[in-house]
Design a protein around this motif. Structure first.
Motif, PDB file in Angstrom:
ATOM      1  N   GLU A  15       0.865  -1.129   0.083  1.00 13.51           N
ATOM      2  CA  GLU A  15       0.359   0.080   0.243  1.00 13.51           C
ATOM      3  C   GLU A  15       0.991   1.560   0.222  1.00 13.51           C
ATOM      4  N   GLY A  16       2.599   1.022   0.009  1.00 13.71           N
ATOM      5  CA  GLY A  16       3.608   2.293   0.053  1.00 13.71           C
ATOM      6  C   GLY A  16       3.323   2.109   1.345  1.00 13.71           C
ATOM      7  N   LYS A  17       2.834   1.818   2.289  1.00 11.59           N
ATOM      8  CA  LYS A  17       3.168   2.958   3.611  1.00 11.59           C
ATOM      9  C   LYS A  17       4.545   2.414   4.573  1.00 11.59           C
ATOM     10  N   ILE A  18       5.512   2.182   5.495  1.00 13.68           N
ATOM     11  CA  ILE A  18       6.927   1.987   5.663  1.00 13.68           C
ATOM     12  C   ILE A  18       5.960   0.691   6.527  1.00 13.68           C
ATOM     13  N   ASP A  19       7.270  -0.068   5.724  1.00 11.20           N
ATOM     14  CA  ASP A  19       6.878  -1.663   6.335  1.00 11.20           C
ATOM     15  C   ASP A  19       8.238  -1.598   7.209  1.00 11.20           C
ATOM     16  N   GLY A  20       8.187  -2.097   8.374  1.00 11.49           N
ATOM     17  CA  GLY A  20       8.539  -1.919   9.345  1.00 11.49           C
ATOM     18  C   GLY A  20       9.107  -3.141   9.717  1.00 11.49           C
ATOM     19  N   GLY A  21       8.832  -4.410   9.218  1.00 14.30           N
ATOM     20  CA  GLY A  21       9.214  -6.146   8.523  1.00 14.30           C
ATOM     21  C   GLY A  21      10.373  -6.161   8.020  1.00 14.30           C
ATOM     22  N   ALA A  22       9.958  -5.544   6.914  1.00 18.79           N
ATOM     23  CA  ALA A  22      11.231  -5.178   5.230  1.00 18.79           C
ATOM     24  C   ALA A  22      11.990  -4.385   6.264  1.00 18.79           C
ATOM     25  N   VAL A  23      12.063  -3.323   7.115  1.00 18.45           N
ATOM     26  CA  VAL A  23      12.946  -2.515   7.482  1.00 18.45           C
ATOM     27  C   VAL A  23      14.206  -2.951   8.165  1.00 18.45           C
TER      28      VAL A  23
ATOM     29  N   LYS B  61      30.055  -1.652   8.026  1.00 16.95           N
ATOM     30  CA  LYS B  61      30.363  -0.733   9.315  1.00 16.95           C
ATOM     31  C   LYS B  61      29.174  -0.318  10.240  1.00 16.95           C
ATOM     32  N   GLY B  62      28.236   0.088   9.615  1.00 10.93           N
ATOM     33  CA  GLY B  62      27.001   1.440  10.249  1.00 10.93           C
ATOM     34  C   GLY B  62      26.069   1.430   8.311  1.00 10.93           C
ATOM     35  N   LEU B  63      25.342   2.119   9.125  1.00 10.68           N
ATOM     36  CA  LEU B  63      23.902   2.569   8.138  1.00 10.68           C
ATOM     37  C   LEU B  63      23.875   4.033   8.426  1.00 10.68           C
ATOM     38  N   TYR B  64      23.492   4.476   7.431  1.00 13.94           N
ATOM     39  CA  TYR B  64      22.785   5.883   7.179  1.00 13.94           C
ATOM     40  C   TYR B  64      21.807   5.928   6.905  1.00 13.94           C
ATOM     41  N   VAL B  65      20.747   6.286   7.947  1.00 16.41           N
ATOM     42  CA  VAL B  65      19.832   6.468   7.418  1.00 16.41           C
ATOM     43  C   VAL B  65      18.509   6.971   7.300  1.00 16.41           C
TER      44      VAL B  65
ATOM     45  N   LYS C  87      10.314   8.520  11.837  1.00 16.21           N
ATOM     46  CA  LYS C  87      11.102   8.924  12.738  1.00 16.21           C
ATOM     47  C   LYS C  87      10.686   6.717  13.024  1.00 16.21           C
ATOM     48  N   GLU C  88       9.544   6.054  11.972  1.00 17.65           N
ATOM     49  CA  GLU C  88       9.192   4.954  12.805  1.00 17.65           C
ATOM     50  C   GLU C  88      10.516   4.176  11.762  1.00 17.65           C
ATOM     51  N   VAL C  89      10.506   4.679  10.324  1.00 17.95           N
ATOM     52  CA  VAL C  89      12.115   3.627   9.687  1.00 17.95           C
ATOM     53  C   VAL C  89      13.515   3.923  10.765  1.00 17.95           C
ATOM     54  N   LEU C  90      13.419   4.764  11.663  1.00 21.69           N
ATOM     55  CA  LEU C  90      14.846   5.189  12.168  1.00 21.69           C
ATOM     56  C   LEU C  90      14.341   4.192  13.520  1.00 21.69           C
ATOM     57  N   GLU C  91      13.577   3.723  13.925  1.00 20.95           N
ATOM     58  CA  GLU C  91      12.898   3.251  15.279  1.00 20.95           C
ATOM     59  C   GLU C  91      13.123   1.702  15.278  1.00 20.95           C
ATOM     60  N   HIS C  92      12.598   1.099  13.575  1.00 22.04           N
ATOM     61  CA  HIS C  92      12.741  -0.165  13.366  1.00 22.04           C
ATOM     62  C   HIS C  92      14.386  -0.405  12.843  1.00 22.04           C
ATOM     63  N   VAL C  93      14.947  -0.167  12.597  1.00 15.55           N
ATOM     64  CA  VAL C  93      16.181  -0.132  12.296  1.00 15.55           C
ATOM     65  C   VAL C  93      16.998  -0.435  13.345  1.00 15.55           C
ATOM     66  N   MET C  94      16.578   0.770  14.773  1.00 17.64           N
ATOM     67  CA  MET C  94      17.590   0.714  16.151  1.00 17.64           C
ATOM     68  C   MET C  94      16.849  -0.270  16.584  1.00 17.64           C
ATOM     69  N   GLU C  95      15.476  -0.518  16.527  1.00 19.69           N
ATOM     70  CA  GLU C  95      14.926  -1.951  16.817  1.00 19.69           C
ATOM     71  C   GLU C  95      16.231  -3.382  16.263  1.00 19.69           C
ATOM     72  N   ALA C  96      16.187  -3.954  14.989  1.00 15.61           N
ATOM     73  CA  ALA C  96      17.379  -4.145  14.174  1.00 15.61           C
ATOM     74  C   ALA C  96      18.456  -4.519  14.990  1.00 15.61           C
TER      75      ALA C  96
ATOM     76  N   LYS D 199      16.344  15.292  17.773  1.00 13.66           N
ATOM     77  CA  LYS D 199      15.481  14.810  19.258  1.00 13.66           C
ATOM     78  C   LYS D 199      14.661  13.365  20.029  1.00 13.66           C
ATOM     79  N   HIS D 200      14.397  13.315  18.589  1.00 11.46           N
ATOM     80  CA  HIS D 200      13.750  11.555  18.545  1.00 11.46           C
ATOM     81  C   HIS D 200      14.864  10.595  18.125  1.00 11.46           C
ATOM     82  N   ALA D 201      15.996  10.865  17.444  1.00  8.97           N
ATOM     83  CA  ALA D 201      16.944  10.398  17.735  1.00  8.97           C
ATOM     84  C   ALA D 201      17.653   9.929  18.568  1.00  8.97           C
TER      85      ALA D 201
END
Length: 300
Positions: free
Chosen positions: A21-29, A42-46, A62-71, A95-97
């Motif tokens: 549907e074109g929405k952020i896919d947390g599982g894919a992130v 070494k790392g990721l530039y998000v 924010k959602e994308v970064l949250e999933h990256v950090m979760e993983a 501030k969120h980051a």
């Protein structure tokens, strides 16, 4: 004392991940982040250009970064690009980051209006001082219309948070100029993927790139060859990588759409690109398969 060691090496720019549907896919992130962890970068530039940040709202970013950090948070160096249309939005993202525990923030200059250097200085300063995280200036004049001057860089480097530059200007001389500033030792990332070896030779200690994610093993190999002093081999591999990059740009769809097609052949489906980027066309499929096969053959 801020350490720069954690930023050295190969750091892919992370791609936008969408569902049907074109929405952020947390599982894919999370799947994509874990893939890069397993490969050994070494790392990721998000949240940068490759992350289609200009086409995402603040909450999506924010959602994308949250999933990256979760993983992979705590397992890789994470740099969050937080530039947004307004200073307030950029500070909010910064501030969120910081609450998520990323390693550093980065930002391009303000968009669209062609503001003067004093306004750019104020913009970067407000983002950099919004947290105590490391801050990286992103210099990409071909898209922002502003070329970072040594004068402004040296002003910004007086802030403790500012540790370096992601340099995507085409002259590799800029890397040398920024490294030799008169304020402090900094990290300079090579930006243009096509000149990775040139950037490293001129003083870049690392690289952040938009095509690294399509062929991370090849850029890891390229970096290793450079560090081992095997310059002829590095030059030859850079030429082969550049041929791949030119192919990625040759489709009817946008380069990121072609890259997503290549990743899909690896079993990593991160959806399509967001309009106005054009998706890969039916005629692009042969190109995607050819690029994928070339990358696989070079990895072996």
């Amino acid at each position: 004392m801020r350490t720069l060691d954690k930023y050295q090496g190969v750091i892919p720019a992370f791609y936008a991940c969408y569902d049907k549907e074109g929405k952020i896919d947390g599982g894919a992130v999370e799947k994509l982040a874990n893939y890069y962890l397993e490969v050994g970068v070494k790392g990721l530039y998000v949240g940068g250009s490759s992350g289609e940040c200009i086409y995402q709202n603040v909450e999506e970013r924010k959602e994308v970064l949250e999933h990256v950090m979760e993983a992979v948070g705590g397992k890789m160096t994470i740099i969050a690009h937080v530039a947004a249309p307004s200073t307030d939005q950029s500070v909010e993202l910064a501030k969120h980051a910081a609450t998520l525990g990323v390693d550093a923030l980065a930002a391009i200059p303000p968009l669209y209006y062609g503001l003067n250097e004093a306004a750019i200085e104020q913009y970067w300063t407000k983002i950099a001082t919004a947290t105590d995280l490391d801050f990286i200036i992103y210099n990409i004049p071909q898209t922002t219309g502003y070329a970072l001057s040594l004068n402004l860089l040296e002003k910004m480097l007086k802030l403790d948070q500012v540790i370096g530059v992601k340099n995507s200007s085409m002259p590799v001389m800029d890397i040398n100029v920024f490294r030799n500033n008169q304020v402090k030792d900094i990290i300079v990332f090579n930006g243009p993927d096509e000149q990775f070896i040139g950037g490293r030779a001129m003083g870049a200690q690392a690289g952040i790139g938009g095509t690294y994610g399509a062929m991370p093993k090849l850029f890891l190999q390229l970096n290793h060859l450079f560090e081992e002093g095997k310059l002829e081999e590095a030059y030859n591999l850079q030429n082969k990588i550049n041929e791949i990059i030119f192919a990625l740009q040759s489709g009817e769809g946008h380069m990121y759409a072609i890259i997503k097609g290549v990743l899909r052949l690896r079993g990593i489906d991160i959806g399509e690109v967001r309009q106005p980027f054009l998706p890969a066309s039916a005629s692009d499929q042969a190109l995607i398969e050819s690029v994928y096969q070339t990358i696989i053959e070079l990895e072996d």
